[in-house]
Design an enzyme around this catalytic site. Structure first.
Site, PDB file in Angstrom:
ATOM      1  N   CYS A  20       0.786   5.855   7.218  1.00  0.00           N
ATOM      2  CA  CYS A  20       0.281   6.666   6.105  1.00  0.00           C
ATOM      3  C   CYS A  20      -0.058   5.675   5.007  1.00  0.00           C
ATOM      4  O   CYS A  20       0.834   5.021   4.467  1.00  0.00           O
ATOM      5  CB  CYS A  20       1.363   7.656   5.664  1.00  0.00           C
ATOM      6  SG  CYS A  20       0.947   8.546   4.151  1.00  0.00           S
TER       7      CYS A  20
ATOM      8  N   CYS B  88       4.464  -2.357 -10.872  1.00  0.00           N
ATOM      9  CA  CYS B  88       3.271  -1.528 -10.650  1.00  0.00           C
ATOM     10  C   CYS B  88       2.927  -0.773 -11.943  1.00  0.00           C
ATOM     11  O   CYS B  88       3.730   0.037 -12.429  1.00  0.00           O
ATOM     12  CB  CYS B  88       3.535  -0.538  -9.515  1.00  0.00           C
ATOM     13  SG  CYS B  88       4.217  -1.339  -8.050  1.00  0.00           S
TER      14      CYS B  88
ATOM     15  N   CYS C  94      13.279   0.173 -10.308  1.00  0.00           N
ATOM     16  CA  CYS C  94      12.606  -0.660  -9.303  1.00  0.00           C
ATOM     17  C   CYS C  94      12.169  -1.974  -9.949  1.00  0.00           C
ATOM     18  O   CYS C  94      11.575  -1.970 -11.024  1.00  0.00           O
ATOM     19  CB  CYS C  94      11.396   0.078  -8.735  1.00  0.00           C
ATOM     20  SG  CYS C  94      10.543  -0.874  -7.459  1.00  0.00           S
TER      21      CYS C  94
ATOM     22  N   ARG D 270      -5.008  13.191   2.455  1.00  0.00           N
ATOM     23  CA  ARG D 270      -4.091  13.989   1.631  1.00  0.00           C
ATOM     24  C   ARG D 270      -4.501  13.979   0.164  1.00  0.00           C
ATOM     25  O   ARG D 270      -4.626  12.921  -0.461  1.00  0.00           O
ATOM     26  CB  ARG D 270      -2.649  13.489   1.762  1.00  0.00           C
ATOM     27  CG  ARG D 270      -1.669  14.359   0.963  1.00  0.00           C
ATOM     28  CD  ARG D 270      -0.204  14.017   1.215  1.00  0.00           C
ATOM     29  NE  ARG D 270       0.093  14.071   2.621  1.00  0.00           N
ATOM     30  CZ  ARG D 270       0.621  13.063   3.310  1.00  0.00           C
ATOM     31  NH1 ARG D 270       0.946  11.947   2.710  1.00  0.00           N
ATOM     32  NH2 ARG D 270       0.852  13.177   4.598  1.00  0.00           N
TER      33      ARG D 270
ATOM     34  N   CYS E  71       9.154  13.852   3.731  1.00  0.00           N
ATOM     35  CA  CYS E  71       8.915  12.459   3.337  1.00  0.00           C
ATOM     36  C   CYS E  71       9.989  11.994   2.365  1.00  0.00           C
ATOM     37  O   CYS E  71      10.207  12.638   1.329  1.00  0.00           O
ATOM     38  CB  CYS E  71       7.568  12.327   2.648  1.00  0.00           C
ATOM     39  SG  CYS E  71       6.221  12.954   3.625  1.00  0.00           S
TER      40      CYS E  71
ATOM     41  N   CYS F  19       3.554   3.025 -12.463  1.00  0.00           N
ATOM     42  CA  CYS F  19       4.739   3.696 -11.908  1.00  0.00           C
ATOM     43  C   CYS F  19       5.858   3.946 -12.908  1.00  0.00           C
ATOM     44  O   CYS F  19       6.400   3.008 -13.508  1.00  0.00           O
ATOM     45  CB  CYS F  19       5.281   2.896 -10.722  1.00  0.00           C
ATOM     46  SG  CYS F  19       6.607   3.811  -9.892  1.00  0.00           S
TER      47      CYS F  19
ATOM     48  N   CYS G 115       8.946  11.037   7.497  1.00  0.00           N
ATOM     49  CA  CYS G 115       8.136   9.977   6.904  1.00  0.00           C
ATOM     50  C   CYS G 115       9.007   9.292   5.853  1.00  0.00           C
ATOM     51  O   CYS G 115       9.843   9.953   5.235  1.00  0.00           O
ATOM     52  CB  CYS G 115       6.899  10.588   6.243  1.00  0.00           C
ATOM     53  SG  CYS G 115       5.884   9.362   5.386  1.00  0.00           S
TER      54      CYS G 115
HETATM   55  N1  SAM Z   1       8.485   1.774  -3.753  1.00  0.00           N
HETATM   56  C1  SAM Z   1       7.702   2.051  -2.619  1.00  0.00           C
HETATM   57  C2  SAM Z   1       6.316   1.454  -2.692  1.00  0.00           C
HETATM   58  O1  SAM Z   1       5.779   1.319  -3.784  1.00  0.00           O
HETATM   59  O2  SAM Z   1       5.780   1.143  -1.643  1.00  0.00           O
HETATM   60  C3  SAM Z   1       7.614   3.515  -2.295  1.00  0.00           C
HETATM   61  C4  SAM Z   1       7.505   4.565  -3.395  1.00  0.00           C
HETATM   62  S1  SAM Z   1       6.032   4.491  -4.389  1.00  0.00           S
HETATM   63  C5  SAM Z   1       6.444   5.548  -5.730  1.00  0.00           C
HETATM   64  C6  SAM Z   1       4.854   5.366  -3.431  1.00  0.00           C
HETATM   65  C7  SAM Z   1       3.447   5.488  -3.969  1.00  0.00           C
HETATM   66  O3  SAM Z   1       3.398   6.449  -5.004  1.00  0.00           O
HETATM   67  C8  SAM Z   1       2.814   4.265  -4.597  1.00  0.00           C
HETATM   68  O4  SAM Z   1       2.313   3.376  -3.661  1.00  0.00           O
HETATM   69  C9  SAM Z   1       1.688   4.878  -5.400  1.00  0.00           C
HETATM   70  O5  SAM Z   1       0.498   4.917  -4.635  1.00  0.00           O
HETATM   71  C10 SAM Z   1       2.183   6.286  -5.693  1.00  0.00           C
HETATM   72  N2  SAM Z   1       2.409   6.478  -7.142  1.00  0.00           N
HETATM   73  C11 SAM Z   1       3.429   5.988  -7.873  1.00  0.00           C
HETATM   74  N3  SAM Z   1       3.303   6.333  -9.174  1.00  0.00           N
HETATM   75  C12 SAM Z   1       2.167   7.052  -9.268  1.00  0.00           C
HETATM   76  C13 SAM Z   1       1.469   7.677 -10.351  1.00  0.00           C
HETATM   77  N4  SAM Z   1       1.929   7.599 -11.598  1.00  0.00           N
HETATM   78  N5  SAM Z   1       0.340   8.348 -10.090  1.00  0.00           N
HETATM   79  C14 SAM Z   1      -0.142   8.411  -8.824  1.00  0.00           C
HETATM   80  N6  SAM Z   1       0.458   7.832  -7.760  1.00  0.00           N
HETATM   81  C15 SAM Z   1       1.593   7.156  -7.972  1.00  0.00           C
HETATM   82 FE1  SF4 Z   2       8.633   0.295  -7.338  1.00  0.00          FE
HETATM   83 FE2  SF4 Z   2       7.081   2.238  -8.233  1.00  0.00          FE
HETATM   84 FE3  SF4 Z   2       5.978  -0.029  -7.445  1.00  0.00          FE
HETATM   85 FE4  SF4 Z   2       7.101   1.621  -5.607  1.00  0.00          FE
HETATM   86  S1  SF4 Z   2       5.298   2.049  -6.856  1.00  0.00           S
HETATM   87  S2  SF4 Z   2       7.329  -0.597  -5.753  1.00  0.00           S
HETATM   88  S3  SF4 Z   2       8.777   2.470  -6.835  1.00  0.00           S
HETATM   89  S4  SF4 Z   2       7.396   0.213  -9.195  1.00  0.00           S
END
Ligand code: SAM
Ligand code: SF4
Ligand code: DTB
Length: 321
Positions: A195, A64, A60, A267, A104, A67, A135
């Site tokens: 959500c 973030c 990606c 949740r 989801c 992530c 979802c």
């Molecule tokens: N890429 C899209 C986005 O960020 O909107 C969708 C997938 S993203 C992985 C969905 C959510 O997973 C993120 O907004 C975050 O809140 C949660 N998430 C991702 N990595 C995480 C982590 N290491 N611990 C807890 N929540 C996490």
């Molecule tokens: Fe990409 Fe992870 Fe951020 Fe979602 S949370 S936009 S998958 S880097």
């Protein structure tokens, strides 16, 4: 500017001081109030179960800090392209046969491209035809993309605010809080259920948790579903060594979320794998009434299904929803 007129500023149902005062209550008083609100809005002990599938994993472009799927970190994750429609439908059928009511689909996109969105709309149509609620979480959406998903029959769209607007800048630089709010508005306008929640345990202060919950509760319509994720600290990510959060502060966050968004499903989302049964029991008492079941979230571990079943049995929780 037009956007601003269409979506007036939050109604301020809750002020910062209101939410701060809830957090500051003695622990038992907060739990008592949260549990009362919960019982007034939901059947006691009823917990909704959703199943999660990563339909497109890793690589990606966003940064973030939490992530494991960001291309900015080396977490040893193997990137995978968008799964074929049949393979997703097969996973959904297995989830349905195992008792899931909601399926989801998560994709590691900044935002989906047209061909990707088209394939995902087909997944939504077919998963829905199995009798499951659907979802998706695919990153940012423009209004026409949200409408296409709604036309395909999508029920919910997940898009998190993640934290306060102030702390957001420390966590993500590749998009803004306003980008997130615009996507949420597009999703709402398309008639999809929302959500939206966040992550705690990222080194933020209580003030940030207060602001996150205040912003969610003051959205023009509060989200139907509010995932409260506990950071899963993945080696290689920028938050691998985030300072641990007091577990009682996590329970407080669930309790305050329940009080400020009384009719929403709260949740208990990521992070259950590292929580004791007793901590989860406190979260359910404080008003959490939804979880992800299945041994994997998107890329990280979730408790074994047999363990969850045993916990529900021990706590007398039901999954009728
Ligand atoms: N890429 C899209 C986005 O960020 O909107 C969708 C997938 S993203 C992985 C969905 C959510 O997973 C993120 O907004 C975050 O809140 C949660 N998430 C991702 N990595 C995480 C982590 N290491 N611990 C807890 N929540 C996490
Ligand atoms: Fe990409 Fe992870 Fe951020 Fe979602 S949370 S936009 S998958 S880097
Ligand atoms: C949400 O708020 N939490 C889920 C879901 N929405 C998509 C995802 C949690 C991901 C945890 C890290 C991982 O497994 O990659």
């Amino acid at each position: 500017m037009q956007e601003a007129q269409k979506h007036p500023p939050p109604a301020d149902r809750w002020s910062h001081e209101d939410v701060a005062a809830l957090y500051a209550l003695p622990f038992s008083e907060l739990l008592h109030r949260a549990h009362e609100v919960h019982r007034a809005h939901f059947p006691a002990g009823d917990v909704q179960i959703s199943t999660l599938l990563s339909i497109k994993t890793g690589a990606c472009p966003e940064d973030c800090a939490y992530c494991p799927q960001s291309v900015h970190f080396d977490t040893g994750l193997d990137a995978e392209r968008l799964m074929p429609v049949d393979a997703v439908v097969e996973k959904a059928r297995a989830a349905r046969d195992a008792g899931a009511k909601r399926f989801c689909m998560g994709a590691a996109y900044r935002s989906p491209r047209p061909a990707q969105l088209e394939a995902i709309c087909e997944m939504v149509r077919e998963v829905r035809a199995l009798g499951l609620e659907t979802c998706a979480t695919l990153g940012m959406l423009e209004p026409d993309q949200a409408e296409a998903l709604a036309d395909a029959g999508l029920d919910y769209y997940n898009h998190n605010l993640d934290t306060s607007e102030a702390y957001y800048r420390e966590i993500i630089t590749t998009r803004t809080y306003d980008d997130r709010l615009r996507t949420l508005a597009a999703v709402r306008d398309a008639g999809l259920a929302v959500c939206c929640g966040g992550i705690v345990g990222m080194g933020e202060q209580r003030e940030d948790r207060i602001e996150l919950l205040r912003t969610l509760a003051n959205l023009p319509t509060p989200p139907e579903s509010v995932p409260v994720n506990h950071l899963v600290a993945v080696p290689g990510t920028a938050l691998a060594d985030a300072p641990p959060l007091d577990p009682l502060e996590f329970v407080r966050t669930i309790g305050v979320a329940r009080i400020v968004m009384p009719a929403s499903r709260v949740r208990l989302s990521a992070g259950r794998e590292s929580m004791s049964d007793e901590l989860q029991a406190l979260c359910f008492h404080a008003g959490a009434n939804s979880i992800f079941c299945g041994e994997q979230l998107l890329t990280t571990a979730n408790p074994a299904t047999a363990h969850d079943r045993a916990l529900f049995e021990r706590l007398g929780l039901t999954t009728a929803a």
